[in-house]
Scaffold this motif. Sequence first.
Motif, PDB file in Angstrom:
ATOM      1  N   GLU A 228       1.310  -0.863  -0.436  1.00 25.98           N
ATOM      2  CA  GLU A 228       0.346   0.054   0.282  1.00 25.98           C
ATOM      3  C   GLU A 228       0.437   1.674   0.243  1.00 25.98           C
ATOM      4  OE1 GLU A 228      -2.470  -0.548   3.562  1.00 25.98           O
ATOM      5  OE2 GLU A 228      -3.868  -2.177   2.569  1.00 25.98           O
ATOM      6  N   PRO A 229       0.126   2.276  -0.451  1.00 24.36           N
ATOM      7  CA  PRO A 229      -0.644   2.380  -1.448  1.00 24.36           C
ATOM      8  C   PRO A 229      -0.897   1.788  -2.480  1.00 24.36           C
ATOM      9  CG  PRO A 229       0.282   4.513  -0.927  1.00 24.36           C
ATOM     10  CD  PRO A 229       0.991   2.879  -0.242  1.00 24.36           C
ATOM     11  N   ASN A 230      -1.436   1.003  -2.847  1.00 20.04           N
ATOM     12  CA  ASN A 230      -2.168   0.135  -4.641  1.00 20.04           C
ATOM     13  C   ASN A 230      -0.844   0.341  -5.242  1.00 20.04           C
ATOM     14  OD1 ASN A 230      -3.845  -1.270  -6.037  1.00 20.04           O
ATOM     15  ND2 ASN A 230      -3.385   1.378  -6.883  1.00 20.04           N
ATOM     16  N   PHE A 231       0.501  -0.489  -4.550  1.00 16.54           N
ATOM     17  CA  PHE A 231       1.191  -0.590  -5.130  1.00 16.54           C
ATOM     18  C   PHE A 231       1.431  -1.495  -6.419  1.00 16.54           C
ATOM     19  CE2 PHE A 231       4.092   2.423  -2.611  1.00 16.54           C
ATOM     20  CZ  PHE A 231       4.081   3.778  -3.114  1.00 16.54           C
ATOM     21  N   ALA A 232       1.479  -3.184  -5.157  1.00 14.68           N
ATOM     22  CA  ALA A 232       1.097  -4.167  -5.979  1.00 14.68           C
ATOM     23  C   ALA A 232       0.633  -4.962  -5.134  1.00 14.68           C
ATOM     24  CB  ALA A 232       2.691  -5.379  -5.244  1.00 14.68           C
ATOM     25  N   LYS A 233      -0.255  -5.768  -5.382  1.00 10.34           N
ATOM     26  CA  LYS A 233      -0.599  -7.493  -5.109  1.00 10.34           C
ATOM     27  C   LYS A 233      -0.039  -8.903  -5.152  1.00 10.34           C
ATOM     28  CE  LYS A 233      -5.540  -8.930  -3.982  1.00 10.34           C
ATOM     29  NZ  LYS A 233      -6.726  -9.031  -4.548  1.00 10.34           N
ATOM     30  N   LEU A 234      -0.277  -9.918  -4.123  1.00  9.04           N
ATOM     31  CA  LEU A 234       0.044 -11.011  -3.777  1.00  9.04           C
ATOM     32  C   LEU A 234      -0.594 -11.836  -3.921  1.00  9.04           C
ATOM     33  CD1 LEU A 234       3.518 -11.611  -2.623  1.00  9.04           C
ATOM     34  CD2 LEU A 234       2.696 -10.242  -5.588  1.00  9.04           C
ATOM     35  N   GLU A 235      -1.410 -12.569  -4.106  1.00  9.75           N
ATOM     36  CA  GLU A 235      -2.240 -13.437  -3.564  1.00  9.75           C
ATOM     37  C   GLU A 235      -2.314 -15.453  -4.296  1.00  9.75           C
ATOM     38  OE1 GLU A 235      -6.808 -12.052  -3.622  1.00  9.75           O
ATOM     39  OE2 GLU A 235      -7.143 -14.123  -4.695  1.00  9.75           O
ATOM     40  N   LEU A 236      -2.490 -15.279  -3.141  1.00 11.76           N
ATOM     41  CA  LEU A 236      -2.431 -17.576  -3.044  1.00 11.76           C
ATOM     42  C   LEU A 236      -3.092 -18.106  -2.932  1.00 11.76           C
ATOM     43  CD1 LEU A 236       1.746 -17.246  -1.382  1.00 11.76           C
ATOM     44  CD2 LEU A 236       1.018 -17.146  -4.353  1.00 11.76           C
ATOM     45  N   ASN A 237      -3.556 -19.124  -3.640  1.00 11.41           N
ATOM     46  CA  ASN A 237      -5.029 -19.960  -2.822  1.00 11.41           C
ATOM     47  C   ASN A 237      -4.444 -20.961  -3.406  1.00 11.41           C
ATOM     48  OD1 ASN A 237      -5.772 -17.036  -3.759  1.00 11.41           O
ATOM     49  ND2 ASN A 237      -7.724 -18.694  -4.647  1.00 11.41           N
ATOM     50  N   GLY A 238      -5.014 -22.016  -2.392  1.00 12.39           N
ATOM     51  CA  GLY A 238      -4.032 -23.570  -2.196  1.00 12.39           C
ATOM     52  C   GLY A 238      -5.247 -24.296  -0.899  1.00 12.39           C
ATOM     53  N   HIS A 239      -4.747 -25.289  -0.321  1.00 11.72           N
ATOM     54  CA  HIS A 239      -5.778 -26.150   0.144  1.00 11.72           C
ATOM     55  C   HIS A 239      -4.325 -26.964   0.749  1.00 11.72           C
ATOM     56  CE1 HIS A 239      -6.323 -28.633  -3.638  1.00 11.72           C
ATOM     57  NE2 HIS A 239      -5.468 -29.854  -3.100  1.00 11.72           N
ATOM     58  N   VAL A 240      -4.501 -27.604   2.210  1.00 14.11           N
ATOM     59  CA  VAL A 240      -3.091 -27.770   2.979  1.00 14.11           C
ATOM     60  C   VAL A 240      -4.157 -29.549   3.593  1.00 14.11           C
ATOM     61  CG1 VAL A 240      -2.338 -28.260   5.474  1.00 14.11           C
ATOM     62  CG2 VAL A 240      -2.563 -25.878   4.176  1.00 14.11           C
ATOM     63  N   LEU A 241      -3.241 -30.832   3.154  1.00 12.50           N
ATOM     64  CA  LEU A 241      -4.131 -31.949   3.862  1.00 12.50           C
ATOM     65  C   LEU A 241      -3.771 -32.526   5.266  1.00 12.50           C
ATOM     66  CD1 LEU A 241      -4.227 -33.624   0.703  1.00 12.50           C
ATOM     67  CD2 LEU A 241      -6.089 -32.134   1.194  1.00 12.50           C
ATOM     68  N   LEU A 242      -4.377 -32.388   6.568  1.00 12.78           N
ATOM     69  CA  LEU A 242      -3.823 -32.678   7.560  1.00 12.78           C
ATOM     70  C   LEU A 242      -4.783 -34.070   7.601  1.00 12.78           C
ATOM     71  CD1 LEU A 242      -4.410 -29.624   9.065  1.00 12.78           C
ATOM     72  CD2 LEU A 242      -2.355 -30.377   8.181  1.00 12.78           C
TER      73      LEU A 242
END
Length: 142
Positions: free
Chosen positions: A60-74
Amino acid sequence: MRLIGFNFIKINAERFNDISESVKFNTKLDISSIDSLKSSILKTKDEILKVDFVYSVLYEPNFAKLELNGHVLLSVDPKMARDVLSGWKEKKTSEDFRLFMFNVILRKANIRALQLEEELGLPPHIPLPSLNKGNVQEKKED
């Protein structure tokens, strides 16, 4: 409780503007679902829980964005699985489960985020170790 799987299913990294001196980082970890997973491949007495997550780093302010979606198996014992699944309906889990799960996700997601930051020329969102003149001791040979 054991980690038996971890996968990223979506990775998005965007740099919008050049970075200025006054960059602020905002990290966020959201658990979107916790479900029981039935597997014919994994034969175990324990229950398998699938935890879906989204980890994001906002510059911030509005320079970059990282988004990581995933799943964990336990792999967890059946009693803990029942407790976690029933508690999840109210978005509550035990502290032990939550700490284990968050630490697994943070460890893996932070490493991947640092790689993406390096590729995009972004400053790291977490402090990295560094040496200063006062920290280095020279080894004297006799």
